[in-house]
Write a protein that holds these residues in place. Structure first.
Motif, short mmCIF file in Angstrom:
data_model
loop_
_atom_site.label_atom_id
_atom_site.label_comp_id
_atom_site.label_asym_id
_atom_site.label_seq_id
_atom_site.Cartn_x
_atom_site.Cartn_y
_atom_site.Cartn_z
N MET A 1 0.84 -1.19 0.00
CA MET A 1 0.00 0.00 0.00
C MET A 1 0.88 1.25 0.00
N LYS A 2 0.30 2.34 -0.47
CA LYS A 2 1.04 3.59 -0.60
C LYS A 2 0.80 4.45 0.64
N ILE A 3 1.91 4.90 1.24
CA ILE A 3 1.81 5.76 2.40
C ILE A 3 2.61 7.04 2.18
N TYR A 4 2.22 8.09 2.91
CA TYR A 4 2.96 9.34 2.95
C TYR A 4 3.47 9.53 4.37
N VAL A 5 4.72 9.89 4.51
CA VAL A 5 5.33 10.10 5.82
C VAL A 5 5.81 11.54 5.90
N GLY A 6 5.24 12.29 6.86
CA GLY A 6 5.62 13.68 7.07
C GLY A 6 6.37 13.84 8.38
N ILE A 7 7.42 14.65 8.37
CA ILE A 7 8.25 14.88 9.55
C ILE A 7 8.56 16.36 9.65
N ASP A 8 8.54 16.89 10.88
CA ASP A 8 8.87 18.31 11.05
C ASP A 8 9.48 18.57 12.41
N GLY A 19 15.59 17.38 7.15
CA GLY A 19 15.83 16.56 5.97
C GLY A 19 16.69 15.35 6.28
N ALA A 20 17.72 15.55 7.10
CA ALA A 20 18.59 14.43 7.49
C ALA A 20 17.82 13.42 8.32
N SER A 21 16.95 13.90 9.21
CA SER A 21 16.13 12.98 10.01
C SER A 21 15.20 12.17 9.12
N ALA A 22 14.58 12.82 8.15
CA ALA A 22 13.69 12.10 7.23
C ALA A 22 14.45 11.05 6.44
N ASN A 23 15.66 11.38 6.03
CA ASN A 23 16.47 10.40 5.31
C ASN A 23 16.82 9.20 6.18
N GLN A 24 17.00 9.43 7.46
CA GLN A 24 17.26 8.32 8.37
C GLN A 24 16.03 7.42 8.52
N VAL A 25 14.85 8.02 8.52
CA VAL A 25 13.62 7.22 8.58
C VAL A 25 13.48 6.40 7.29
N ILE A 26 13.82 7.00 6.15
CA ILE A 26 13.83 6.25 4.89
C ILE A 26 14.78 5.06 4.99
N SER A 58 10.02 24.88 7.24
CA SER A 58 9.63 23.92 6.20
C SER A 58 9.52 22.54 6.80
N SER A 59 8.69 21.70 6.19
CA SER A 59 8.54 20.31 6.64
C SER A 59 8.93 19.38 5.50
N MET A 60 9.11 18.11 5.84
CA MET A 60 9.59 17.12 4.88
C MET A 60 8.55 16.01 4.71
N CYS A 61 8.50 15.45 3.51
CA CYS A 61 7.59 14.33 3.26
C CYS A 61 8.18 13.40 2.21
N PHE A 62 7.95 12.10 2.41
CA PHE A 62 8.30 11.13 1.37
C PHE A 62 7.18 10.11 1.23
N ILE A 63 7.19 9.41 0.11
CA ILE A 63 6.20 8.37 -0.18
C ILE A 63 6.87 7.01 -0.09
N ALA A 64 6.13 6.02 0.39
CA ALA A 64 6.66 4.66 0.44
C ALA A 64 5.59 3.67 0.02
N GLU A 65 6.01 2.60 -0.61
CA GLU A 65 5.15 1.46 -0.91
C GLU A 65 5.53 0.35 0.04
N ALA A 149 4.20 18.44 10.14
CA ALA A 149 4.23 17.07 9.63
C ALA A 149 2.94 16.76 8.87
N LEU A 150 1.81 17.16 9.42
CA LEU A 150 0.52 16.95 8.75
C LEU A 150 0.44 17.80 7.48
N ALA A 151 0.90 19.04 7.58
CA ALA A 151 0.86 19.93 6.43
C ALA A 151 1.74 19.43 5.29
N GLY A 152 2.91 18.90 5.63
CA GLY A 152 3.81 18.40 4.60
C GLY A 152 3.17 17.31 3.77
N VAL A 153 2.42 16.42 4.42
CA VAL A 153 1.73 15.36 3.68
C VAL A 153 0.66 15.97 2.78
N GLY A 154 -0.12 16.91 3.32
CA GLY A 154 -1.15 17.53 2.50
C GLY A 154 -0.58 18.22 1.28
#
Length: 244
Positions: A1-8, A19-26, A58-65, A149-154
């Motif tokens: 399934m497709k998810i969006y992950v937002g971090i701020d 951005g570095a934190s989001a890359n670590q979550v990736i 600014s906030s960060m977001c990535f998509i994952a399957e 985090a919520l805004a980044g996904v939106g």
């Protein structure tokens, strides 16, 4: 399934970067073989003296399957990472949205746009997350990062907002390269001028010092502008990129 992950809000003025934190979550997602992740985007929110932000709000977001069974472990480990590794004094927030389970996409997108023009509250963020059935959690400090985090996904879900993190590595600044080569040797899907003109594959671009891509029409775009002498296209400067 497709998810969006937002971090701020995982950094402070002297330490860390969201951005570095989001890359670590990736990295956590991929090292655990929970799924594959797509490009990380940075989304600009309102700049206002009454908003406590580190540098640019600014906030960060990535998509994952991912597989459904991996969702809860991902949320748990991402939250633990933010709690353990975010900078002192930061206010980390995490948002995870399962696209097929989202109850009202338009409301989430509208919230994202509203954070660009109005000071939002944590209570508003939690109220909307509850209404939409999405995961939203705070992991230190005041927890105000849940707003971004919520805004980044939106904003990511608009397919028309944000800059992709990182810089393209093509040729040295000043080099001339045609659009076909840019597309074949990078993640760029289209080269487009700041006023909307899509360059043909045989057209040439002069490379500047900072090669950044943006999200437009759901594609990874390299924005360019026409030089004052009118003789060549050139990749955008920081002043152009402020609009994305």
């Amino acid at each position: 399934m497709k998810i969006y992950v937002g971090i701020d809000d995982t950094d402070n003025i002297d330490q860390g970067a969201t951005g570095a934190s989001a890359n670590q979550v990736i990295k956590i997602v991929e090292e655990n073989h929970w799924g594959s992740c797509q490009g990380l985007t940075r989304h600009q929110l309102l700049l206002h003296p009454d908003i406590a932000y580190t540098s640019h709000n600014s906030s960060m977001c990535f998509i994952a399957e991912i597989e459904a069974a991996c969702l809860e472990p991902l949320i748990e480990e991402a939250g633990q990472f933010l709690e353990q590794h975010s900078a002192p004094g930061s206010d980390p927030g995490l948002c995870v949205v399962v696209e097929e389970q989202l109850r009202d996409t338009e409301s989430l997108i509208a919230y994202g746009y509203e954070t660009k023009i109005r000071i939002m509250t944590k209570e508003e963020a939690y109220a909307l997350a509850g209404k939409l059935g999405v995961h939203l959690s705070e992991h230190g400090g005041t927890g105000l990062g849940v707003i971004g985090a919520l805004a980044g996904v939106g904003l990511r879900m608009t397919n028309n907002d944000g800059r992709f993190q990182g810089k393209l590595q093509l040729k040295a600044p000043g080099a001339i390269i045609n659009v076909a080569e840019i597309i074949s040797s990078s993640p760029v899907e289209r080269v487009q001028s700041v006023d909307g003109y899509v360059l043909r594959e045989d057209e040439e671009v002069r490379l500047g010092n900072k090669l950044k891509t943006v999200l437009l029409d759901g594609k990874r775009i390299l924005p360019v502008y026409r030089r004052e002498d009118g003789l060549a296209w050139e990749t955008c400067t920081n002043s152009h990129l402020e609009h994305y």
